[in-house]
Design a protein around this motif. Structure first.
Motif, PDB file in Angstrom:
ATOM      1  N   ALA A 136       5.402  -3.644  14.223  1.00 42.19           N
ATOM      2  CA  ALA A 136       5.961  -4.575  13.240  1.00 42.19           C
ATOM      3  C   ALA A 136       6.893  -3.840  12.283  1.00 42.19           C
ATOM      4  O   ALA A 136       7.995  -4.348  11.955  1.00 42.19           O
ATOM      5  N   TRP A 137       6.504  -2.648  11.831  1.00 42.53           N
ATOM      6  CA  TRP A 137       7.385  -1.873  10.960  1.00 42.53           C
ATOM      7  C   TRP A 137       8.678  -1.505  11.666  1.00 42.53           C
ATOM      8  O   TRP A 137       9.754  -1.556  11.064  1.00 42.53           O
ATOM      9  N   PHE A 138       8.595  -1.148  12.941  1.00 44.43           N
ATOM     10  CA  PHE A 138       9.809  -0.813  13.691  1.00 44.43           C
ATOM     11  C   PHE A 138      10.716  -2.029  13.841  1.00 44.43           C
ATOM     12  O   PHE A 138      11.940  -1.932  13.757  1.00 44.43           O
ATOM     13  N   VAL A 140      10.849  -4.562  11.750  1.00 49.03           N
ATOM     14  CA  VAL A 140      11.446  -4.801  10.439  1.00 49.03           C
ATOM     15  C   VAL A 140      12.634  -3.867  10.219  1.00 49.03           C
ATOM     16  O   VAL A 140      13.703  -4.280   9.705  1.00 49.03           O
ATOM     17  N   LEU A 141      12.480  -2.603  10.610  1.00 45.98           N
ATOM     18  CA  LEU A 141      13.573  -1.644  10.473  1.00 45.98           C
ATOM     19  C   LEU A 141      14.777  -2.069  11.316  1.00 45.98           C
ATOM     20  O   LEU A 141      15.933  -2.018  10.853  1.00 45.98           O
ATOM     21  N   ALA A 142      14.510  -2.508  12.563  1.00 43.00           N
ATOM     22  CA  ALA A 142      15.613  -2.954  13.431  1.00 43.00           C
ATOM     23  C   ALA A 142      16.294  -4.192  12.855  1.00 43.00           C
ATOM     24  O   ALA A 142      17.536  -4.314  12.876  1.00 43.00           O
ATOM     25  N   ALA A 143      15.486  -5.128  12.330  1.00 43.78           N
ATOM     26  CA  ALA A 143      16.074  -6.345  11.751  1.00 43.78           C
ATOM     27  C   ALA A 143      16.928  -6.007  10.540  1.00 43.78           C
ATOM     28  O   ALA A 143      18.027  -6.566  10.351  1.00 43.78           O
ATOM     29  N   ALA A 144      16.447  -5.095   9.698  1.00 42.28           N
ATOM     30  CA  ALA A 144      17.228  -4.704   8.528  1.00 42.28           C
ATOM     31  C   ALA A 144      18.552  -4.074   8.946  1.00 42.28           C
ATOM     32  O   ALA A 144      19.608  -4.343   8.349  1.00 42.28           O
ATOM     33  N   ALA A 145      18.506  -3.233   9.974  1.00 44.02           N
ATOM     34  CA  ALA A 145      19.741  -2.607  10.459  1.00 44.02           C
ATOM     35  C   ALA A 145      20.717  -3.650  10.985  1.00 44.02           C
ATOM     36  O   ALA A 145      21.930  -3.572  10.739  1.00 44.02           O
ATOM     37  N   GLU A 146      20.207  -4.650  11.695  1.00 47.02           N
ATOM     38  CA  GLU A 146      21.081  -5.695  12.230  1.00 47.02           C
ATOM     39  C   GLU A 146      21.682  -6.538  11.110  1.00 47.02           C
ATOM     40  O   GLU A 146      22.845  -6.947  11.177  1.00 47.02           O
ATOM     41  N   VAL A 147      20.895  -6.822  10.077  1.00 46.46           N
ATOM     42  CA  VAL A 147      21.428  -7.583   8.934  1.00 46.46           C
ATOM     43  C   VAL A 147      22.576  -6.823   8.284  1.00 46.46           C
ATOM     44  O   VAL A 147      23.637  -7.390   7.967  1.00 46.46           O
ATOM     45  N   VAL A 148      22.385  -5.515   8.096  1.00 46.35           N
ATOM     46  CA  VAL A 148      23.448  -4.702   7.503  1.00 46.35           C
ATOM     47  C   VAL A 148      24.683  -4.706   8.387  1.00 46.35           C
ATOM     48  O   VAL A 148      25.820  -4.844   7.911  1.00 46.35           O
ATOM     49  N   ARG A 149      24.480  -4.571   9.699  1.00 51.92           N
ATOM     50  CA  ARG A 149      25.618  -4.538  10.632  1.00 51.92           C
ATOM     51  C   ARG A 149      26.373  -5.859  10.636  1.00 51.92           C
ATOM     52  O   ARG A 149      27.620  -5.885  10.556  1.00 51.92           O
ATOM     53  N   VAL A 150      25.646  -6.974  10.698  1.00 57.62           N
ATOM     54  CA  VAL A 150      26.298  -8.292  10.741  1.00 57.62           C
ATOM     55  C   VAL A 150      27.046  -8.564   9.443  1.00 57.62           C
ATOM     56  O   VAL A 150      28.189  -9.061   9.450  1.00 57.62           O
ATOM     57  N   ARG A 151      26.434  -8.226   8.317  1.00 52.04           N
ATOM     58  CA  ARG A 151      27.111  -8.464   7.039  1.00 52.04           C
ATOM     59  C   ARG A 151      28.364  -7.591   6.919  1.00 52.04           C
ATOM     60  O   ARG A 151      29.385  -8.035   6.384  1.00 52.04           O
ATOM     61  N   ARG A 152      28.274  -6.367   7.408  1.00 53.22           N
ATOM     62  CA  ARG A 152      29.451  -5.490   7.361  1.00 53.22           C
ATOM     63  C   ARG A 152      30.572  -6.039   8.237  1.00 53.22           C
ATOM     64  O   ARG A 152      31.741  -6.068   7.841  1.00 53.22           O
TER      65      ARG A 152
END
Length: 387
Positions: A136-138, A140-152
Motif C-alpha cells: 500500500a505504501w508503494f 501511494v508513492l507511485a500514485a503521488a509520482a503520477e499526480v506530480v507527472r500529470v500536473r507537470r
C-alpha cells in the motif's frame, strides 16, 4: 568575495546540496546503527544514496538506480535501510516525472520483491499484513509520482498553449500594423497625387498666361492655394490616424466618401479647375454603403481622375459613372484623351496598384486600360460589407 554561484557537478547536479544530503543521511544512518547495534556500513550506503539524490533532475534514472543499489547493499550487509528510504523515494518520483518511467516502476517492483520475497542474511518472511501494508505504501508513492507527472505535463501544455496564443497575437498585431501602414501609404499617395496634380496643372497654366492675362494668372494662383489647403487638410486627416488612442481629439476632417455629395462635388470641381470637362452619372439614390467601401470607392475615383488630369490633360472630357447593381457598386471613370498632356504613359507609379489593392481588399476587382483614344478605369466593389 564569492561569486554567488553554487558549485555544480557535471551534468547539472549541485555539489553543495548533494554533500549536505549525503552528510545528513550518513548521520541518521550512524545514529540508527548505534541504536540498533548494527554495522556501520549503513553510513556509507546512506551517504552514497544521499549524494546521488542531488542528481534527481540532471540524471534522475541514474540517481534512482544508485539509491536502489544502496538499499540492496543494506539488506545484504544486514544494515538497517531506513536512512536510504527518503532519497530512494525522492529519486523514484524524479525518475517517473523526468526520467524513464519503465525503469522507475521496475525498480519499485524489484524493491518490493527484495523486501518481502528474496531471502537475505537476517531476513524474516513478513506477515501478510506487513506485506500488504508495504504494498500500500508503494502504491501511494507511485500514485503521488503520477499526480506530480500529470500536473507537470498539464502545466507544460498550458504554458505551450499560452505561448502559442501570444505568438498568434503578436503575428496578428504585426499583420494589422502592416495593413495599417499600407492603408496610410495609399491614402497619402491618393491625397498628395491628386492635389499636386492640380497644383502642377495650374502652375503651368499660370506660367503660360503670365505675359498676356494677369486675371487668368490670379485664378490659377487661387486654384493652387485652394488645392494646397485641401491637400494640407487631407494629409492632417490621414496623419490623425497615427495618433495614440489616449491622445483624444477628433480628426481634422472625416474621410471623404463617394456617396457624400459635397466630397464628390469637390473632386469634380478640382478636375474642372484643372481644365477638364466633367460629366458625372451617379445612381440616384445610392444605397447606404459600408463606410470602408464608400471611402475606398472615393479613393479609386480620385486616383482615376488624377490620372486623367495628368495624362489626358486640359481640354479632355472625363466621365464618371457610379451605380449600385444588386449587391455590388460599379464605378467607371473614362477620359477621351482629347486634351494636351505632357505625357500619356502612366509609368511605374503606385496609382494603379493602389486602386487594385483597394478593390481586392473588399473582394472586388478593378480593370484599367486604353479605350478609343482615351483611358478607362472600372471597379466593382461588393456592398455587403467589408471583409
Amino acid at each position: 568575495m564569492t561569486s554567488g554561484r553554487a558549485t555544480s557537478l557535471p551534468g547539472g547536479g549541485d555539489l553543495l546540496p548533494g554533500l549536505a544530503f549525503a552528510a545528513a543521511a550518513a548521520t541518521v544512518a550512524g545514529v540508527i546503527a548505534g541504536y540498533h547495534g548494527g554495522p556501520w556500513t549503513g553510513c556509507a550506503t546512506a551517504a552514497v544514496a544521499g549524494a546521488a539524490a542531488a542528481w534527481w533532475r540532471a540524471r534522475p534514472t541514474l540517481a534512482l538506480l544508485t539509491g536502489f543499489a544502496m538499499y540492496a547493499a543494506d539488506l545484504v550487509l544486514g544494515a538497517v535501510p531506513t536512512p536510504v528510504f527518503l532519497p530512494l523515494a525522492g529519486t523514484f518520483v524524479a525518475a517517473v516525472v523526468f526520467g524513464r518511467r519503465q525503469v522507475a516502476y521496475a525498480v519499485l517492483a524489484a524493491g518490493y520483491a527484495l523486501a518481502v520475497v528474496v531471502p537475505v542474511p537476517g531476513w524474516n518472511a513478513p506477515s501478510t499484513a506487513s506485506a500488504a501494508g508495504l504494498a500500500a505504501w508503494f502504491l501511494v508513492l507511485a500514485a503521488a509520482a503520477e499526480v506530480v507527472r500529470v500536473r507537470r505535463q498539464a502545466r507544460q501544455s498550458r504554458e505551450a498553449e499560452l505561448a502559442g496564443e501570444a505568438r498568434t497575437r503578436q503575428e496578428q498585431a504585426l499583420r494589422r500594423a502592416g495593413d495599417e501602414r499600407l492603408r496610410i501609404a495609399r491614402d497619402l499617395h491618393d491625397v498628395l497625387a491628386h492635389q499636386l496634380a492640380l497644383i502642377t496643372v495650374q502652375a503651368n497654366a499660370g506660367l503660360a498666361l503670365l505675359p498676356r492675362d494677369p486675371r487668368a494668372v490670379e485664378q490659377a494662383l487661387t486654384a493652387i492655394k485652394d488645392a494646397g489647403n485641401s491637400a494640407l487638410g487631407e494629409v492632417r486627416a490621414v496623419l490623425d490616424a497615427l495618433r495614440a488612442p489616449e491622445a483624444g481629439g477628433a480628426p481634422y476632417r472625416p474621410s471623404p466618401r463617394l456617396s457624400r455629395p459635397s466630397d464628390l462635388a469637390e473632386l469634380l470641381d478640382g478636375a474642372r479647375t484643372a481644365g477638364l470637362r466633367v460629366a458625372a452619372d451617379i445612381g440616384d439614390p445610392l444605397p447606404d454603403l459600408p463606410a470602408l467601401v464608400d471611402q475606398a470607392a472615393y479613393r479609386i475615383a480620385q486616383e482615376a481622375v488624377t490620372n486623367a488630369i495628368r495624362h489626358a490633360g486640359a481640354g479632355a472630357t472625363v466621365r464618371l459613372r457610379c451605380v449600385a447593381v444588386d449587391d455590388r457598386l460599379e464605378l467607371t471613370v473614362t477620359d477621351d484623351g482629347g486634351g494636351h498632356p505632357a505625357s500619356r504613359a502612366l509609368g511605374g507609379g503606385n496609382g494603379l496598384p493602389g486602386m487594385r489593392e483597394r478593390a481586392a481588399a473588399f473582394g472586388g476587382a478593378l480593370t484599367a486600360g486604353p479605350v478609343a483614344g482615351g483611358y478607362r478605369v472600372a471597379a466593382v466593389l461588393p456592398i455587403g460589407g467589408a471583409r
